[in-house]
Design a protein around this motif. Structure first.
Motif, PDB file in Angstrom:
ATOM      1  N   VAL A 197      33.446  32.965  35.760  1.00  0.00           N
ATOM      2  CA  VAL A 197      34.873  32.685  35.817  1.00  0.00           C
ATOM      3  C   VAL A 197      35.482  33.883  36.552  1.00  0.00           C
ATOM      4  N   SER A 198      36.033  33.648  37.723  1.00  0.00           N
ATOM      5  CA  SER A 198      36.505  34.741  38.578  1.00  0.00           C
ATOM      6  C   SER A 198      38.008  34.945  38.421  1.00  0.00           C
ATOM      7  N   ILE A 199      38.398  36.175  38.163  1.00  0.00           N
ATOM      8  CA  ILE A 199      39.797  36.527  37.926  1.00  0.00           C
ATOM      9  C   ILE A 199      40.236  37.579  38.948  1.00  0.00           C
ATOM     10  N   LYS A 200      41.399  37.350  39.556  1.00  0.00           N
ATOM     11  CA  LYS A 200      41.970  38.289  40.522  1.00  0.00           C
ATOM     12  C   LYS A 200      43.213  38.928  39.913  1.00  0.00           C
ATOM     13  N   VAL A 201      43.313  40.255  40.021  1.00  0.00           N
ATOM     14  CA  VAL A 201      44.444  40.990  39.456  1.00  0.00           C
ATOM     15  C   VAL A 201      45.021  41.926  40.510  1.00  0.00           C
ATOM     16  N   ASP A 202      46.338  41.953  40.601  1.00  0.00           N
ATOM     17  CA  ASP A 202      47.063  42.904  41.441  1.00  0.00           C
ATOM     18  C   ASP A 202      47.342  44.142  40.596  1.00  0.00           C
ATOM     19  N   ARG A 203      46.770  45.275  40.973  1.00  0.00           N
ATOM     20  CA  ARG A 203      46.941  46.483  40.157  1.00  0.00           C
ATOM     21  C   ARG A 203      48.389  46.940  40.105  1.00  0.00           C
ATOM     22  N   GLU A 204      49.191  46.585  41.110  1.00  0.00           N
ATOM     23  CA  GLU A 204      50.588  46.973  41.096  1.00  0.00           C
ATOM     24  C   GLU A 204      51.401  46.087  40.156  1.00  0.00           C
ATOM     25  N   GLU A 205      50.867  44.922  39.828  1.00  0.00           N
ATOM     26  CA  GLU A 205      51.511  44.013  38.891  1.00  0.00           C
ATOM     27  C   GLU A 205      51.030  44.266  37.467  1.00  0.00           C
ATOM     28  N   ARG A 206      49.759  44.669  37.317  1.00  0.00           N
ATOM     29  CA  ARG A 206      49.181  44.917  35.994  1.00  0.00           C
ATOM     30  C   ARG A 206      48.506  46.287  35.947  1.00  0.00           C
ATOM     31  N   PRO A 207      49.309  47.364  35.983  1.00  0.00           N
ATOM     32  CA  PRO A 207      48.708  48.705  35.918  1.00  0.00           C
ATOM     33  C   PRO A 207      47.991  48.962  34.597  1.00  0.00           C
ATOM     34  N   ASP A 208      48.358  48.215  33.551  1.00  0.00           N
ATOM     35  CA  ASP A 208      47.689  48.388  32.266  1.00  0.00           C
ATOM     36  C   ASP A 208      46.229  47.959  32.352  1.00  0.00           C
ATOM     37  N   LEU A 209      45.970  46.791  32.931  1.00  0.00           N
ATOM     38  CA  LEU A 209      44.597  46.327  33.098  1.00  0.00           C
ATOM     39  C   LEU A 209      43.838  47.231  34.061  1.00  0.00           C
ATOM     40  N   ASP A 210      44.509  47.631  35.128  1.00  0.00           N
ATOM     41  CA  ASP A 210      43.875  48.506  36.117  1.00  0.00           C
ATOM     42  C   ASP A 210      43.415  49.804  35.467  1.00  0.00           C
ATOM     43  N   SER A 211      44.240  50.376  34.617  1.00  0.00           N
ATOM     44  CA  SER A 211      43.911  51.642  33.975  1.00  0.00           C
ATOM     45  C   SER A 211      42.704  51.502  33.050  1.00  0.00           C
ATOM     46  N   ILE A 212      42.695  50.439  32.256  1.00  0.00           N
ATOM     47  CA  ILE A 212      41.600  50.230  31.293  1.00  0.00           C
ATOM     48  C   ILE A 212      40.273  50.043  32.021  1.00  0.00           C
ATOM     49  N   TYR A 213      40.260  49.134  32.980  1.00  0.00           N
ATOM     50  CA  TYR A 213      38.998  48.812  33.627  1.00  0.00           C
ATOM     51  C   TYR A 213      38.579  49.869  34.637  1.00  0.00           C
ATOM     52  N   MET A 214      39.523  50.607  35.206  1.00  0.00           N
ATOM     53  CA  MET A 214      39.141  51.713  36.075  1.00  0.00           C
ATOM     54  C   MET A 214      38.401  52.783  35.280  1.00  0.00           C
ATOM     55  N   GLU A 215      38.842  53.034  34.080  1.00  0.00           N
ATOM     56  CA  GLU A 215      38.146  54.013  33.249  1.00  0.00           C
ATOM     57  C   GLU A 215      36.724  53.543  32.966  1.00  0.00           C
ATOM     58  N   ALA A 216      36.558  52.236  32.743  1.00  0.00           N
ATOM     59  CA  ALA A 216      35.224  51.690  32.508  1.00  0.00           C
ATOM     60  C   ALA A 216      34.348  51.844  33.748  1.00  0.00           C
ATOM     61  N   VAL A 217      34.918  51.560  34.926  1.00  0.00           N
ATOM     62  CA  VAL A 217      34.160  51.689  36.171  1.00  0.00           C
ATOM     63  C   VAL A 217      33.714  53.134  36.373  1.00  0.00           C
ATOM     64  N   GLN A 218      34.624  54.065  36.174  1.00  0.00           N
ATOM     65  CA  GLN A 218      34.290  55.475  36.350  1.00  0.00           C
ATOM     66  C   GLN A 218      33.241  55.921  35.335  1.00  0.00           C
ATOM     67  N   MET A 219      33.321  55.392  34.140  1.00  0.00           N
ATOM     68  CA  MET A 219      32.364  55.744  33.099  1.00  0.00           C
ATOM     69  C   MET A 219      30.964  55.236  33.445  1.00  0.00           C
ATOM     70  N   MET A 220      30.890  54.026  34.000  1.00  0.00           N
ATOM     71  CA  MET A 220      29.590  53.413  34.275  1.00  0.00           C
ATOM     72  C   MET A 220      28.991  53.853  35.598  1.00  0.00           C
ATOM     73  N   THR A 221      29.833  54.226  36.575  1.00  0.00           N
ATOM     74  CA  THR A 221      29.319  54.526  37.910  1.00  0.00           C
ATOM     75  C   THR A 221      29.529  55.964  38.342  1.00  0.00           C
ATOM     76  N   GLY A 222      30.390  56.699  37.648  1.00  0.00           N
ATOM     77  CA  GLY A 222      30.682  58.070  38.042  1.00  0.00           C
ATOM     78  C   GLY A 222      31.743  58.190  39.112  1.00  0.00           C
ATOM     79  N   ARG A 223      32.304  57.070  39.542  1.00  0.00           N
ATOM     80  CA  ARG A 223      33.371  57.095  40.545  1.00  0.00           C
ATOM     81  C   ARG A 223      34.203  55.834  40.381  1.00  0.00           C
TER      82      ARG A 223
END
Length: 253
Positions: free
Chosen positions: A80-106
């Motif tokens: 199920v593919s979901i598209k999000v505009d980070r400028e519209e949902r900075p809350d989601l962007d912040s949460i999942y960006m932290e996860a990306v950085q945690m899992m990949t180092g960047r």
């Protein structure tokens, strides 16, 4: 002018970024209950893509992968593919960006996160090319691998998702009255030293994105310790950025 061949749910959105993807062959959903309920009902993993209108690599990945019929078929079949505009949902962007950085180092955009039907991340990355290059697998290879592990090893997926979620909760911030321990700062400094690119500046490999918080942290660490290596990492990175091809750093670009 001929009618677009495809039209997905993003055509009903107001975000200019989401509307740019309204005619992809990908069966995109906006973030919301409809998508999350579908994932749970069909026991499908979620592919979450977060970007913004001025993001160069977001448009590159759209052109290379999201407009490609064969890639879209894999996405529609497995996720199920979901598209999000980070400028519209900075809350989601912040949460999942932290996860990306945690899992990949960047981190960076487009953000590409694979979630359980409950919305917990189990695999992540940023830009993926259409064919293997830059030392990265192709996007279709990543899709197939993430879909296969979700199908064939659900226990591993749940364990990974639980570990990431627990780590995010631990890192959500110090409790009231609790300051940052010196060990946390030292660990962050060590990680940045390890990730520093002494040839091109910045941290990690290509594609890179500016990380002002990391540079500010290093400046503060330099002010505390006087370690010239910390200042060099900042100055060298900024010099490479100034001499490079960055032209969209104003106005939210």
């Amino acid at each position: 002018m001929s009618e677009p061949q495809h039209r997905n749910r993003l055509a009903q959105e107001t975000s200019p970024y989401l509307l740019q993807h309204a005619h992809n062959p990908v069966d995109w959903y906006p973030w919301g209950e409809e998508a999350l309920e579908k994932a749970k009902r069909e026991n499908k993993p979620i592919f979450l893509s977060i970007g913004y209108s001025a993001c160069h690599w977001c448009h590159v990945m759209e052109r290379e992968s999201f407009e490609d019929e064969e890639t879209a078929e894999v996405m529609n079949r497995l996720f199920v593919s979901i598209k999000v505009d980070r400028e519209e949902r900075p809350d989601l962007d912040s949460i999942y960006m932290e996860a990306v950085q945690m899992m990949t180092g960047r981190g960076g955009w487009p953000m590409s996160v694979f979630l359980t039907p409950e919305g917990r991340p189990f695999h992540a990355g940023t830009y993926f090319p259409p064919e293997p290059r830059y030392g990265m697998p192709s996007f279709r290879q990543v899709l197939e691998a993430a879909g296969a592990v979700f199908r064939d090893d659900p226990l591993k997926v749940q364990q990974q998702a639980q570990q990431v979620t627990a780590a995010l909760q631990r890192d959500a911030g110090p409790a009231a009255g609790e300051g940052l321990r010196p060990g946390v700062l030292e660990q962050a400094e060590r990680q940045l030293r390890q990730q520093f690119d002494s040839v091109n500046g910045g941290f990690g490999g290509a594609p890179k994105f500016p990380q002002p918080a990391a540079l500010e942290f290093l400046l503060q660490a330099y002010a505390r310790s006087g370690d010239a290596d910390l200042l060099h990492m900042v100055e060298f990175t900024l010099e490479k950025m100034a001499r490079g091809g960055m032209y969209d750093q104003l106005g939210g670009g």
